[in-house]
Design a protein around this motif. Structure first.
Motif, PDB file in Angstrom:
ATOM      1  N   CYS A  89      17.710  31.181  42.758  1.00  0.00           N
ATOM      2  CA  CYS A  89      17.670  30.384  41.522  1.00  0.00           C
ATOM      3  C   CYS A  89      18.767  30.795  40.549  1.00  0.00           C
ATOM      4  CB  CYS A  89      16.303  30.509  40.851  1.00  0.00           C
ATOM      5  SG  CYS A  89      15.878  32.179  40.312  1.00  0.00           S
ATOM      6  N   GLY A  90      19.441  31.894  40.829  1.00  0.00           N
ATOM      7  CA  GLY A  90      20.461  32.398  39.918  1.00  0.00           C
ATOM      8  C   GLY A  90      20.239  33.882  39.691  1.00  0.00           C
ATOM      9  N   ILE A  91      20.688  34.366  38.538  1.00  0.00           N
ATOM     10  CA  ILE A  91      20.528  35.782  38.220  1.00  0.00           C
ATOM     11  C   ILE A  91      19.510  35.923  37.093  1.00  0.00           C
ATOM     12  CG2 ILE A  91      21.673  37.896  37.462  1.00  0.00           C
ATOM     13  CD1 ILE A  91      24.295  36.681  38.532  1.00  0.00           C
ATOM     14  N   PRO A  92      18.321  36.466  37.395  1.00  0.00           N
ATOM     15  CA  PRO A  92      17.308  36.641  36.353  1.00  0.00           C
ATOM     16  C   PRO A  92      17.585  37.892  35.524  1.00  0.00           C
ATOM     17  CG  PRO A  92      16.409  37.245  38.502  1.00  0.00           C
ATOM     18  CD  PRO A  92      17.837  36.844  38.728  1.00  0.00           C
ATOM     19  N   VAL A  93      17.619  37.719  34.209  1.00  0.00           N
ATOM     20  CA  VAL A  93      17.805  38.833  33.282  1.00  0.00           C
ATOM     21  C   VAL A  93      16.519  38.956  32.468  1.00  0.00           C
ATOM     22  CG1 VAL A  93      19.196  39.814  31.425  1.00  0.00           C
ATOM     23  CG2 VAL A  93      20.281  38.337  33.137  1.00  0.00           C
ATOM     24  N   PHE A 121      15.639  18.816  29.238  1.00  0.00           N
ATOM     25  CA  PHE A 121      16.146  20.065  29.817  1.00  0.00           C
ATOM     26  C   PHE A 121      16.963  19.773  31.073  1.00  0.00           C
ATOM     27  CE2 PHE A 121      16.190  23.810  32.391  1.00  0.00           C
ATOM     28  CZ  PHE A 121      16.200  24.889  31.509  1.00  0.00           C
ATOM     29  N   GLU A 122      16.425  18.932  31.929  1.00  0.00           N
ATOM     30  CA  GLU A 122      17.110  18.614  33.185  1.00  0.00           C
ATOM     31  C   GLU A 122      18.450  17.936  32.927  1.00  0.00           C
ATOM     32  OE1 GLU A 122      16.256  16.499  37.509  1.00  0.00           O
ATOM     33  OE2 GLU A 122      14.721  16.449  35.942  1.00  0.00           O
ATOM     34  N   ARG A 123      18.501  17.049  31.941  1.00  0.00           N
ATOM     35  CA  ARG A 123      19.755  16.349  31.637  1.00  0.00           C
ATOM     36  C   ARG A 123      20.809  17.314  31.088  1.00  0.00           C
ATOM     37  NH1 ARG A 123      16.331  12.383  29.431  1.00  0.00           N
ATOM     38  NH2 ARG A 123      16.923  12.933  27.295  1.00  0.00           N
ATOM     39  N   LEU A 124      20.380  18.281  30.289  1.00  0.00           N
ATOM     40  CA  LEU A 124      21.323  19.188  29.640  1.00  0.00           C
ATOM     41  C   LEU A 124      21.763  20.342  30.536  1.00  0.00           C
ATOM     42  CD1 LEU A 124      19.625  19.428  26.118  1.00  0.00           C
ATOM     43  CD2 LEU A 124      21.777  18.260  26.652  1.00  0.00           C
ATOM     44  N   LEU A 125      21.014  20.622  31.584  1.00  0.00           N
ATOM     45  CA  LEU A 125      21.261  21.802  32.405  1.00  0.00           C
ATOM     46  C   LEU A 125      22.664  21.835  32.984  1.00  0.00           C
ATOM     47  CD1 LEU A 125      20.061  24.389  33.577  1.00  0.00           C
ATOM     48  CD2 LEU A 125      19.214  23.032  35.515  1.00  0.00           C
ATOM     49  N   ARG A 126      23.220  20.700  33.303  1.00  0.00           N
ATOM     50  CA  ARG A 126      24.554  20.667  33.909  1.00  0.00           C
ATOM     51  C   ARG A 126      25.659  21.063  32.912  1.00  0.00           C
ATOM     52  NH1 ARG A 126      23.458  14.893  33.257  1.00  0.00           N
ATOM     53  NH2 ARG A 126      22.336  15.047  35.238  1.00  0.00           N
ATOM     54  N   GLU A 127      25.308  21.145  31.621  1.00  0.00           N
ATOM     55  CA  GLU A 127      26.321  21.444  30.605  1.00  0.00           C
ATOM     56  C   GLU A 127      26.562  22.936  30.398  1.00  0.00           C
ATOM     57  OE1 GLU A 127      25.666  19.452  26.917  1.00  0.00           O
ATOM     58  OE2 GLU A 127      25.241  17.515  27.859  1.00  0.00           O
ATOM     59  N   THR A 128      25.695  23.788  30.940  1.00  0.00           N
ATOM     60  CA  THR A 128      25.833  25.218  30.702  1.00  0.00           C
ATOM     61  C   THR A 128      25.449  26.040  31.930  1.00  0.00           C
ATOM     62  OG1 THR A 128      25.120  27.078  29.301  1.00  0.00           O
ATOM     63  CG2 THR A 128      23.494  25.347  29.719  1.00  0.00           C
ATOM     64  N   ARG A 129      26.056  27.197  32.033  1.00  0.00           N
ATOM     65  CA  ARG A 129      25.712  28.121  33.106  1.00  0.00           C
ATOM     66  C   ARG A 129      24.542  29.017  32.696  1.00  0.00           C
ATOM     67  NH1 ARG A 129      29.569  32.960  35.511  1.00  0.00           N
ATOM     68  NH2 ARG A 129      28.233  33.499  37.248  1.00  0.00           N
ATOM     69  N   TYR A 130      24.251  29.013  31.381  1.00  0.00           N
ATOM     70  CA  TYR A 130      23.275  29.957  30.841  1.00  0.00           C
ATOM     71  C   TYR A 130      21.953  29.281  30.493  1.00  0.00           C
ATOM     72  CZ  TYR A 130      27.590  32.581  30.483  1.00  0.00           C
ATOM     73  OH  TYR A 130      28.784  33.190  30.781  1.00  0.00           O
ATOM     74  N   ARG A 156      17.954  26.470  41.107  1.00  0.00           N
ATOM     75  CA  ARG A 156      18.210  26.783  42.516  1.00  0.00           C
ATOM     76  C   ARG A 156      19.272  25.893  43.125  1.00  0.00           C
ATOM     77  NH1 ARG A 156      12.968  27.449  46.443  1.00  0.00           N
ATOM     78  NH2 ARG A 156      14.228  28.225  48.122  1.00  0.00           N
ATOM     79  N   THR A 157      19.401  24.695  42.600  1.00  0.00           N
ATOM     80  CA  THR A 157      20.360  23.755  43.178  1.00  0.00           C
ATOM     81  C   THR A 157      21.802  24.196  42.950  1.00  0.00           C
ATOM     82  OG1 THR A 157      20.403  22.374  41.178  1.00  0.00           O
ATOM     83  CG2 THR A 157      18.754  21.846  42.834  1.00  0.00           C
ATOM     84  N   GLU A 158      22.038  25.023  41.925  1.00  0.00           N
ATOM     85  CA  GLU A 158      23.400  25.460  41.626  1.00  0.00           C
ATOM     86  C   GLU A 158      23.636  26.930  41.964  1.00  0.00           C
ATOM     87  OE1 GLU A 158      25.114  24.168  37.947  1.00  0.00           O
ATOM     88  OE2 GLU A 158      23.607  22.607  37.720  1.00  0.00           O
ATOM     89  N   ARG A 159      22.590  27.742  41.872  1.00  0.00           N
ATOM     90  CA  ARG A 159      22.626  29.152  42.266  1.00  0.00           C
ATOM     91  C   ARG A 159      23.538  30.035  41.416  1.00  0.00           C
ATOM     92  NH1 ARG A 159      20.591  30.282  47.513  1.00  0.00           N
ATOM     93  NH2 ARG A 159      19.705  28.421  48.477  1.00  0.00           N
ATOM     94  N   THR A 160      24.189  29.503  40.403  1.00  0.00           N
ATOM     95  CA  THR A 160      25.086  30.322  39.582  1.00  0.00           C
ATOM     96  C   THR A 160      24.548  30.526  38.172  1.00  0.00           C
ATOM     97  OG1 THR A 160      26.343  28.381  38.876  1.00  0.00           O
ATOM     98  CG2 THR A 160      27.118  29.543  40.846  1.00  0.00           C
ATOM     99  N   LYS A 161      23.357  30.051  37.890  1.00  0.00           N
ATOM    100  CA  LYS A 161      22.805  30.167  36.541  1.00  0.00           C
ATOM    101  C   LYS A 161      22.447  31.621  36.224  1.00  0.00           C
ATOM    102  CE  LYS A 161      22.836  25.670  35.851  1.00  0.00           C
ATOM    103  NZ  LYS A 161      23.934  25.074  35.072  1.00  0.00           N
ATOM    104  N   ILE A 162      22.663  31.992  34.984  1.00  0.00           N
ATOM    105  CA  ILE A 162      22.241  33.289  34.458  1.00  0.00           C
ATOM    106  C   ILE A 162      21.074  33.000  33.523  1.00  0.00           C
ATOM    107  CG2 ILE A 162      22.924  35.268  33.052  1.00  0.00           C
ATOM    108  CD1 ILE A 162      25.807  34.749  34.119  1.00  0.00           C
TER     109      ILE A 162
END
Length: 227
Positions: free
Chosen positions: A130-134, A62-71, A102-108
């Motif tokens: 941490c981003g925008i929680p939906v 999960f951590e490795r893939l997180l940088r590939e998507t905003r979602y 939280r490190t990027e703050r733009t995640k949805i």
């Protein structure tokens, strides 16, 4: 979905914007490759709480893939009695995910909170920025809903939620400018476009506005969310 190819073609022909969530990190790469880069369909990286107990070692992936998507989604907590054995593992994984976001703050982030609304909100409160929680298909109490609103949460609402008096009452209290539609396909429906239409009509009834105005509100919400 039973026929992924035809579903994708149907959605692209209808020019709707879709977030396709995944349930485990391992599913993300293959799922994201199902659509073209210029598609209106986006893929979210997920780690579903109901699967944490049986797949406890996927956080490094999960951590490795997180940088590939905003979602991010579907993630969260499930307090159902059938998942009580993984309660601590779920909490640990969800906290780690929010911390990474939280490190990027733009995640949805599309969040599951079945029978665990307060616990989910606790984690969100513990990880500001941490981003925008939906909150997906939110079924918490009125007090929990009011708390979620104060925390800045958004809500995704589907047709099943709009069939009950309780669901309609909850939606009527949610800020209109923080609502999106969802289908929960293939579990709640196999017909994505029909499910979206029903959700839009249901919102129109709750909001007491015509369908065209409801669609414009939802489009505006999405534009603000991603923009």
């Amino acid at each position: 979905m039973e026929d992924r190819t035809s579903t994708i073609q149907e959605l692209e022909a209808a020019q709707v914007y879709v977030l396709s969530v995944t349930t485990i990190p391992k599913a993300y790469p293959k799922t994201s490759r199902l659509v073209k880069k210029d598609s209106r369909i986006r893929t979210a990286l997920g780690y579903h709480p109901q699967l944490v107990g049986e797949r406890p070692n996927e956080m490094p992936l999960f951590e490795r893939l997180l940088r590939e998507t905003r979602y991010v989604g579907e993630v969260g907590l499930d307090g159902g009695k059938e998942f009580v054995g993984s309660k601590e593992a779920q909490a640990k994984v969800f906290a780690e995910i929010l911390s990474l976001c939280r490190t990027e703050r733009t995640k949805i982030i599309s969040i599951h909170s079945r029978h665990a609304a307060d616990a989910v909100l606790d984690k969100i409160e513990e990880h500001p920025g941490c981003g925008i929680p939906v909150l997906h298909w939110f079924t918490g109490s009125r007090a929990e809903l009011e708390r979620a609103i104060k925390l800045g949460c958004w809500f995704s609402v589907g047709a099943p939620m709009l069939r009950s008096a309780k669901g309609k009452a909850a939606v009527s209290l949610m800020p209109r400018e923080r609502i999106l539609t969802e289908t929960d396909a293939p579990f709640a429906s196999n017909d994505v476009l029909s499910s979206l239409s029903k959700a839009t009509r249901g919102l129109s009834n709750v909001w007491r506005m015509d369908t065209a105005e409801t669609k414009n509100t939802l489009k505006s919400n999405l534009a603000r969310l991603v923009g």
